[in-house]
Structure formats: structure tokens, C-alpha cells
Design a protein around this motif. Structure first.
Motif, short mmCIF file in Angstrom:
data_model
loop_
_atom_site.label_atom_id
_atom_site.label_comp_id
_atom_site.label_asym_id
_atom_site.label_seq_id
_atom_site.Cartn_x
_atom_site.Cartn_y
_atom_site.Cartn_z
N ASP A 1 0.64 -1.39 -0.06
CA ASP A 1 -0.08 -0.05 -0.19
C ASP A 1 0.86 1.12 0.14
O ASP A 1 0.21 2.44 0.47
CB ASP A 1 -1.09 -0.15 1.14
CG ASP A 1 -1.82 -1.08 1.24
OD1 ASP A 1 -2.30 -1.58 0.25
OD2 ASP A 1 -2.35 -1.68 2.41
N ILE B 1 -12.98 13.24 -2.66
CA ILE B 1 -12.74 12.33 -1.56
C ILE B 1 -13.76 12.07 -0.52
O ILE B 1 -14.36 12.96 -0.10
CB ILE B 1 -11.47 12.75 -0.75
CG1 ILE B 1 -10.18 13.01 -1.42
CG2 ILE B 1 -11.15 11.84 0.50
CD1 ILE B 1 -9.05 13.43 -0.77
N ASN C 1 -15.48 9.34 2.11
CA ASN C 1 -15.06 8.28 3.16
C ASN C 1 -13.77 8.14 3.23
O ASN C 1 -13.40 6.74 3.24
CB ASN C 1 -16.00 7.03 3.04
CG ASN C 1 -17.56 7.45 3.01
OD1 ASN C 1 -17.92 8.27 3.86
ND2 ASN C 1 -18.43 6.87 2.28
N GLU D 1 -11.73 7.88 0.60
CA GLU D 1 -11.42 7.08 -0.62
C GLU D 1 -11.60 8.14 -1.81
O GLU D 1 -12.41 9.20 -1.97
CB GLU D 1 -12.23 5.89 -1.15
CG GLU D 1 -12.02 5.07 -0.07
CD GLU D 1 -12.72 3.79 -0.41
OE1 GLU D 1 -13.45 3.74 -1.44
OE2 GLU D 1 -12.93 2.65 0.36
N THR D 2 -10.40 8.29 -2.81
CA THR D 2 -10.31 9.04 -3.96
C THR D 2 -11.09 8.60 -5.02
O THR D 2 -11.00 7.32 -5.35
CB THR D 2 -9.02 9.36 -4.35
OG1 THR D 2 -8.26 10.14 -3.17
CG2 THR D 2 -8.85 10.30 -5.45
N LYS D 3 -12.04 9.36 -5.57
CA LYS D 3 -13.05 8.94 -6.88
C LYS D 3 -12.81 9.84 -7.79
O LYS D 3 -12.91 11.22 -7.45
CB LYS D 3 -14.23 8.79 -6.36
CG LYS D 3 -14.56 7.74 -5.37
CD LYS D 3 -15.97 7.45 -4.94
CE LYS D 3 -16.23 6.31 -3.90
NZ LYS D 3 -17.70 5.97 -3.47
#
Length: 634
Positions: A411, A466, A468, A470-472
Motif C-alpha cells: 500500500d 474524496i 469516506n 477514498e479518492t474517486k
């Protein structure tokens, strides 16, 4: 008649007049006062004075000096003061077990000249405190009632503090000026108070001199002849007693008067010194931009700094840590001539490392001193300069006594983010810089290589959200662009041996695509497409032109059109549909099952002949290629 005390009055007046003169003149007056007070001591009672012109030795297994009783115990509640005064004071404790111990609620060592009377505070060129030993301990304990930790040392110099340890080499301007103002104001007040005391002493001194003079004159009148002495014996005795009393009072008054004048002269000298220091304080840019000469040096074969408590625990509470703050901070492993140390190394290890050139402005704090709001704006420059630079997220292990890379850290990520990111392998020549070292002119030439190796490589001009944690990806950035420019550009899934990777694919797609030209003036000289199979698919129109529509191949609305000044077809040609020729048709030979003429038919041998009809039409073409969806990203 001249009396000796009249001479004392002149000397005291001279001392009073020199309290604002220089140190040498003051000390000359003090010497005269010392001679005068020596004469007075001959008239004094109530003190014990022992003096030898050579040496006085006190000898005993134990010697106690002080206001003590027969057992050597200090009288409770009684004042006790011991002064050792000399041009050289030597304290010795001989033998391997010799020890000098000093104990008091407050112990001070001040390297200044106290003068012959102990009232001066003169700092000379030889102002020093020197301590030399194999082992030196300086320990500050936060104790109440008793010290719980006796000072210990394993040799060398040990400095310990339970609360605060400060080592400072710095000069001040504003702070020093404020401190000097405070001291000067205090000395001015002290001078006024001492001047009042001096005036009172002068008045009392003059009164005693006058009274003593009157008594002496009275005595002289009483003892003019032997008959008067016998007749007035009791009266003469009374006068002698009064003279003795006044003389004693005069001696004490002279002592107090001279001490006040000595303190007044020292106060005046201190005022001159401090005012002179204040006048030489550098201010503004003269102080901020010029060296002050302050310097701290810490040297050792091994230097260790740790934020730990007395038990050796690395502290992680709020406020703990090591802070270095300076306009310039340098960490270097260099030789004396400036060359890099061959085995030099700088290592920084931590769970989190933050290096920033962002300063804090508009800071606000709550009532507890906690930061509530602030603005951090990146302003400066961050430069890494080396022959080889490696930034990696990798795990290492020690095997066979050697440090080896084990694997990429799970990671792990490397992120570069800025308004503009420039990666360059440019070499520079003909460089010019300004006085601040800023590059103003240069010839830059791309020389090196940029190599990016990855299983998956994505270059995107996109906006992200971003959610939660997480990147979207949100959408492609409006106005975003990616440009690749080079003399030679190669986008091919070919391995090092030049073989095409089996199953490889490439997608080139856009709402509008321009291949081979950006304008009429800028275009490719050669555009070559080669493959086992080539498919070109257009939902509405496909068109190929030569020149400015001099020759055109057009596919539109299910129709095919070929046009040009001349069309040549080579090889066997089959037309499987109705064919219409709008113009002359010329051929060496025409063969057909049926030839129909709408109006006129003519040959060299036949004109308007008749022939039987033939079936028309043909089969439609069978397509061999179909449009395929591009492979989706996994």
C-alpha cells in the motif's frame, strides 16, 4: 588654632566634590578618606583592631570564625557578617582527600573589582570565573526542604536541571534597551535617595565639627594657666567628657557619611557606564543585518540529543521534542576544505517526516493558548541536489550481515502535487545570474533520459472527490490537456527484443482527433498504417481527399463516391449491381448477355439494331470486418 578635625572636614568636602568624577579620582579621594579614618580609629572605642605589617597566623586543628558562642554555634537571631578582603585571596585544602565546601541559601560568584571598600562593581578586562577539575557537576534540582538526589559524576562535565536548562550566546537590541532603561531609572532613584542621605550626613557632620570646635575653644579658655586648671578642674573634666562623646559621634558620622559618598560615587559611575552602553546599542537594520559576534560551539566525537525523561523514556506528550529554529540551518559532513566526507552520511528516521516551506500567518489562539485558525501558504524553494536521488516505498532486511531490499512496501504510494510540476533532463550553458543568484539567462539543452517503469501507468487530467477517505474520479478537468512532443515518439507494446507483446492493445480516442497535421502549414510528410488487418469505421461519413478535393473517396449515407480529374481501375473488376455511366464509355471490347439502348445504337456495321433482353441485378457484397469494442481497463 587649627584642629585635626578641621582637616577631616576639608577631606570630606573634597570627597563630596569628586563623587561624579572618574574612577581614578574617586579612588584617590577614597585613599585620603582611609588615611583620615585611620586617624579616627585612634580616637574610636568599641572595636578591636589587630594589624601586623608582616603576617598574622591563626593555627588550630579547627578554626571557626563568626558571631558564635564558646561551642562555635552562631548566636540565634544575631547579625553575623564575615568579610575577607584582599588583592589576592587563596583558599586551599591539601591532600588527596582535601575538600572545600560552601553552603548557603544563596551563593554568588561575580568577577568584578569591589574596590578597597567593597562598594564598587567595576568590570575590567580580566573578568573571569575558571573552574578546572577531572569531574565537574552542575545540578539544579526541583527540591523543597531537602535535596533528594546527590550530585554524581562519572568524570567530565555534567550539567543537569529538573526543570529548565538554557545555554545562550546572543545579544539583544530592543530588549537590552528596555533592560538598561529599567536599570538607569532605578539608579537615578537610588542616586536621589543617596544624595538626600549625603545632605543629611553633611549637615550632621558639620554640626558635630562646629560643636567640637566650640568645646575645644571652651577647653582652651579653661586651661590658659595652671591656676585656672586647679580652680575649674571639675568643669574641665566635664568639657573633656563632652569632647570625647562628640568625637565618638563624629567618628561614627564620618564613617556613615563616607560610605554614603562612596555609594553615591559608584552609583554615578554605574549611570555613566550604562548610559554609554545604551548609546552604543545598534538598532534596526544595523542590528538585524550585521553580525553581532555571538556564537555557540558544541564539539565532540559523538554528540547525542534526546527528548527523554530521567528514566530514559522517549517523551511523546504535548510540548516534548527537539526544535531547531534559525534563518539558516546547515547539516553537513564535509572536510575542512569543503569537500564531501567520503563516508559522510545524514540519516533521518521517523514514523512521520514533514518538510515544508509554508509559513503560518493570521494565527489565532483560544484562551488556553491552543491554535484555532491560521493560514499556511507555501512560499519558498525546496532543492535536492545529488548525483543519484532515490525516493522509494520499500522494505529492507538484514541478511548475511548485509542490508538488502526485501520488497515494495504494501500500500505504499508516492504523490507529487503542485500547480506546476516540471521534470527535466536539461543541461545548461552560458549561464548568467543576478546579484541575488537568480538565473537571468542560459542556454538549456535536453540531454538525459526520463524512464518510468510500472505495471500500470495512468496520466490523467481529471478532477477528483474524496468520500469516506477514498479518492474517486469526478470528471475530466475542463480545459485539461496532455502534450507529448519529441523528435521521435514511440508508443508500442514491444519488448526489448523487438517482439510485439501477445494480447497487447492500444486505445486512441477523442471527440475530435487530428492525426498527421495540426494545421495546413504543420503536417506530417508520411502517415503509414500497417497491420494484418486494418479497419476504418465511420457511422456517418468517411472521406479521403487528395489536395483540395482534387481527388475524393467518399462514403456517406450508404453510398460510395470516387471522384477526381481521372479515375483508373486496374485488374479484374466486378460490379455486382446496377451501373450507370453518365458520359461516354469507351472500351476495346464489351461483352454482355443483353445490351439495351434507350435511343440510339450505332456501330460501324450496325445502326438501330434490335436484340433480346437479359436479366439484370447482382448479389450484395458480404462484409468480412465488424467494428469491435475496445478492451475495458481492468
Amino acid at each position: 588654632m587649627d584642629y585635626i578635625f578641621k582637616d577631616w572636614e576639608k577631606k570630606m568636602s573634597a570627597f563630596e566634590s569628586c563623587v561624579e568624577k572618574d574612577l581614578a579620582e574617586i579612588r584617590k579621594c577614597k585613599a585620603d578618606m582611609q588615611d583620615m579614618r585611620r586617624q579616627m580609629h585612634e580616637e574610636m572605642t568599641g572595636s578591636y583592631y589587630v594589624r601586623d605589617r608582616n603576617r598574622i597566623i591563626l593555627s588550630a586543628p579547627e578554626i571557626i570564625l563568626g558571631n558564635v558562642d564558646a561551642d562555635g554555634v552562631l548566636y540565634e537571631g544575631s547579625a553575623s557578617k564575615i568579610i575577607v578582603r584582599g588583592t589576592e585571596v587563596d583558599l586551599q585544602a591539601t591532600g588527596n582527600g582535601g575538600r572545600v565546601e560552601t553552603r548557603a541559601a544563596s551563593i554568588r560568584q561575580i568577577a568584578e573589582d569591589p574596590g578597597t571598600d567593597g562598594l564598587e562593581h567595576v568590570v575590567g578586562s580580566l573578568s573571569e570565573v575558571i573552574s578546572q577539575a577531572r569531574s565537574i557537576v552542575i545540578q539544579s534540582d526541583d527540591a523543597q526542604g531537602a535535596f533528594s538526589a546527590p550530585p554524581t559524576s562519572n568524570g567530565g562535565l555534567r550539567i543537569h536541571a529538573d526543570k529548565q536548562l538554557e545555554i545562550s550566546a546572543s545579544q539583544a537590541s530592543e530588549r537590552k534597551e528596555k533592560l538598561l532603561d529599567f536599570q538607569i531609572n532605578g539608579l537615578e532613584d537610588q542616586k536621589s535617595a543617596l544624595q538626600e542621605q549625603a545632605d543629611d550626613h553633611k549637615e550632621s557632620f558639620s554640626s558635630l565639627i562646629k560643636e567640637l570646635e566650640e568645646l575645644m575653644e571652651k577647653k582652651e579658655k579653661l586651661v590658659k594657666n595652671e591656676h585656672d586648671i586647679r580652680a575649674k578642674y571639675d568643669e574641665v573634666g566635664t568639657v573633656n567628657a563632652e569632647v570625647e562623646t562628640v568625637t565618638e559621634a563624629l567618628v561614627e558620622e564620618t564613617r556613615g557619611y563616607s560610605e554614603v559618598l562612596a555609594m553615591l560615587s559608584e552609583t554615578n559611575r554605574l549611570l555613566k557606564c550604562l548610559k554609554d552602553v545604551k548609546s552604543k546599542i545598534k538598532k534596526g537594520d544595523e542590528f538585524l543585518k550585521q553580525p553581532t559576534g555571538s556564537n555557540v560551539s558544541i564539539m565532540g566525537e559523538r554528540i547525542s540529543m534526546a527528548s527523554v525523561d530521567g528514566d530514559g523514556n522517549l517523551r511523546d506528550n504535548d510540548g516534548s521534542g527537539i526544535s531547531i529554529k534559525a534563518n539558516k540551518v546547515g547539516i553537513a559532513a564535509l572536510e575542512a576544505d569543503g569537500k564531501l566526507k567520503e563516508k559522510g552520511q545524514v540519516s533521518i528516521q521517523a514514523m512521520n517526516i514533514n518538510m515544508t516551506t509554508a509559513g503560518m500567518v493570521d494565527a489565532a489562539y483560544d484562551e488556553k493558548g491552543c491554535l484555532t485558525t491560521a493560514t499556511h501558504t507555501a512560499e519558498g524553494d525546496f532543492t535536492l541536489r545529488s548525483k543519484n536521488i532515490t525516493i522509494e516505498g520499500a522494505d529492507y532486511e538484514v541478511a548475511d550481515k548485509k542490508l538488502k531490499e526485501k520488497q515494495l512496501t504494501a500500500d505504499s504510494t508516492l504523490k507529487l502535487r503542485a500547480k506546476t510540476i516540471e521534470v527535466s533532463t536539461e543541461g545548461s550553458a552560458n549561464i548568467e545570474v543576478d546579484d541575488e543568484g537568480k538565473l537571468t539567462k542560459a542556454n538549456m539543452t535536453a540531454e538525459g533520459d526520463i524512464i518510468v517503469k510500472s505495471k500500470t501507468l495512468t496520466v490523467a487530467s481529471a478532477d477528483y472527490d474524496i468520500e469516506n477517505g477514498e479518492t474517486k474520479e469526478k470528471a475530466l478537468t475542463k480545459g485539461g490537456s496532455i502534450a507529448v512532443r519529441a523528435e521521435k515518439t514511440d508508443l508500442s507494446p514491444v519488448d526489448a527484443e523487438g517482439k510485439l507483446m501477445e494480447g497487447s492493445s492500444m486505445i486512441l480516442m477523442a471527440e475530435q482527433m487530428f492525426v498527421g497535421a495540426t494545421s495546413k502549414e504543420v503536417k506530417s510528410k508520411l502517415l503509414q498504417a500497417a497491420s494484418d488487418t486494418v479497419g476504418l469505421f465511420a457511422d456517418t461519413t468517411f472521406e479521403a481527399q487528395q489536395g483540395e478535393a482534387k481527388a475524393v473517396l467518399q462514403l456517406d449515407g450508404g453510398n460510395v463516391a470516387v471522384g477526381g480529374s481521372k479515375t483508373d481501375v486496374f485488374g479484374d473488376t466486378t460490379v455486382n449491381a446496377k451501373t450507370e455511366v453518365k458520359g461516354e464509355l469507351k472500351a476495346p471490347k464489351i461483352s454482355g448477355d443483353d445490351v439495351q439502348v434507350g435511343s440510339h445504337f450505332k456501330t460501324p456495321n450496325i445502326e438501330d439494331g434490335m436484340a433480346a433482353g437479359a436479366p439484370g441485378g447482382g448479389d450484395s457484397i458480404s462484409a468480412k470486418l465488424k467494428a469491435q469494442d475496445a478492451p475495458k481497463e481492468s
